[in-house]
Design a protein around this motif. Sequence first.
Motif, PDB file in Angstrom:
ATOM      1  N   VAL A 120      -3.004  -2.699   8.122  1.00 55.98           N
ATOM      2  CA  VAL A 120      -2.946  -1.288   8.486  1.00 55.98           C
ATOM      3  C   VAL A 120      -4.321  -0.760   8.866  1.00 55.98           C
ATOM      4  O   VAL A 120      -4.472   0.024   9.797  1.00 55.98           O
ATOM      5  N   GLU A 121      -5.353  -1.203   8.147  1.00 54.29           N
ATOM      6  CA  GLU A 121      -6.694  -0.695   8.417  1.00 54.29           C
ATOM      7  C   GLU A 121      -7.119  -0.956   9.860  1.00 54.29           C
ATOM      8  O   GLU A 121      -7.697  -0.075  10.504  1.00 54.29           O
ATOM      9  N   GLU A 122      -6.821  -2.151  10.362  1.00 54.91           N
ATOM     10  CA  GLU A 122      -7.176  -2.468  11.746  1.00 54.91           C
ATOM     11  C   GLU A 122      -6.406  -1.595  12.722  1.00 54.91           C
ATOM     12  O   GLU A 122      -6.965  -1.127  13.723  1.00 54.91           O
ATOM     13  N   LYS A 123      -5.128  -1.370  12.458  1.00 55.12           N
ATOM     14  CA  LYS A 123      -4.328  -0.520  13.338  1.00 55.12           C
ATOM     15  C   LYS A 123      -4.902   0.894  13.384  1.00 55.12           C
ATOM     16  O   LYS A 123      -5.031   1.499  14.456  1.00 55.12           O
ATOM     17  N   LEU A 124      -5.265   1.432  12.219  1.00 57.86           N
ATOM     18  CA  LEU A 124      -5.797   2.793  12.180  1.00 57.86           C
ATOM     19  C   LEU A 124      -7.137   2.887  12.892  1.00 57.86           C
ATOM     20  O   LEU A 124      -7.433   3.880  13.568  1.00 57.86           O
ATOM     21  N   GLU A 125      -7.963   1.873  12.753  1.00 53.81           N
ATOM     22  CA  GLU A 125      -9.252   1.864  13.451  1.00 53.81           C
ATOM     23  C   GLU A 125      -9.030   1.870  14.958  1.00 53.81           C
ATOM     24  O   GLU A 125      -9.730   2.567  15.700  1.00 53.81           O
TER      25      GLU A 125
ATOM     26  N   ARG B 275      -8.027   9.919   6.403  1.00 53.36           N
ATOM     27  CA  ARG B 275      -9.292   9.966   7.144  1.00 53.36           C
ATOM     28  C   ARG B 275      -9.206  11.103   8.159  1.00 53.36           C
ATOM     29  O   ARG B 275      -8.128  11.432   8.657  1.00 53.36           O
TER      30      ARG B 275
ATOM     31  N   PRO C  82       0.823  -1.209   0.000  1.00 48.88           N
ATOM     32  CA  PRO C  82       0.000   0.000   0.000  1.00 48.88           C
ATOM     33  C   PRO C  82       0.860   1.263   0.000  1.00 48.88           C
ATOM     34  O   PRO C  82       1.867   1.347   0.702  1.00 48.88           O
TER      35      PRO C  82
ATOM     36  N   THR D  38       2.343   5.356   2.766  1.00 44.15           N
ATOM     37  CA  THR D  38       1.319   4.491   3.343  1.00 44.15           C
ATOM     38  C   THR D  38       0.365   5.308   4.200  1.00 44.15           C
ATOM     39  O   THR D  38      -0.861   5.127   4.141  1.00 44.15           O
TER      40      THR D  38
ATOM     41  N   TYR E  79      -4.030   6.179   3.389  1.00 49.51           N
ATOM     42  CA  TYR E  79      -5.216   5.966   4.220  1.00 49.51           C
ATOM     43  C   TYR E  79      -5.666   7.303   4.827  1.00 49.51           C
ATOM     44  O   TYR E  79      -5.532   7.539   6.009  1.00 49.51           O
TER      45      TYR E  79
ATOM     46  N   SER F 191       0.928  -7.288   1.770  1.00 45.38           N
ATOM     47  CA  SER F 191       0.967  -6.718   3.118  1.00 45.38           C
ATOM     48  C   SER F 191       2.342  -6.995   3.710  1.00 45.38           C
ATOM     49  O   SER F 191       3.181  -7.671   3.110  1.00 45.38           O
TER      50      SER F 191
END
Length: 284
Positions: free
Chosen positions: A218-223, A244, A100, A238, A242, A126
């Motif tokens: 990464v998405e889980e970490k950011l959430e 947001r 990513p 990276t 993402y 990943s």
Amino acid sequence: MDIDLRKLRYFVAVAEELHFGRAAKRLYITQPVLSRQIRALEHELGAQLFSRNKRSTELTPAGHQLLEDARPLLASAAALGRRIEQAAHGAPTFTVGFMPGIIVTAAVRVLAARHPELSIGVLRTSWDDQTEVVHNGRADVSFVRMPVDRQGLRLRPLFSEPRVAVLSADHRLADKQSIGVADLAYERLLQNPDAVPEWRDLPERPKAEPARPAFTGVEEKLEHIATSGGVVVLPLSTATFYTRSDIVHVSIEDIGPNQVCLAWSADRRSPLIEEFAGIAGDQA
């Protein structure tokens, strides 16, 4: 000496499970059959691979060595099978893996223009599989973020980029233009500390290690950052990939950059791979 790949697969299953019953279930064979195959492999190699008693199964030194060598050998065999199957069922193919934030479009377009008969695919990877896709044949080449295990690979350095701290928008450091890695000493790092040795080795960091989170991407970490706090250190591209509103990234002054390389199997002598490596180097 000829080595049966089927026996090697059986060995790897037992070595990973360290339990013959679980390994047999995973392989869909009976435990007596598995035990016989492992004994046959030990006889062929002239070495004991496992130390067994009623309570445990452990690898011997010879077993540890075989496990280290068997995994890339099985991956190469699987990759060979995939390439043969692709060649037998149509036009030649070429697949490019990428992490990513890394843009591969320009290099892919150049290759496509030079080889219009080639079917080119791209594969998002990943941290966990960025080199595995090369070893197992899912990708011919892969744009990887260092560090990686170099065993069985050829690498061409392409470029490097800054790493940044990714924080929630309401974090105490969120409005800073830049920070030092020591500012993160008491933060909960939501990634393997070995990926950020500058943080891991801080002398002022609390000695007790936080529980390592079981995040898979990464998405889980950011959430988790947005909802529960914590920090990750990511390459700049990276972090910006993402975007947001509840997450920010802040420059870290005293931390080294992340290097991006092109990786491919050291066993392959493909003019097409060499050509793409040259294209990727020119585009970097």
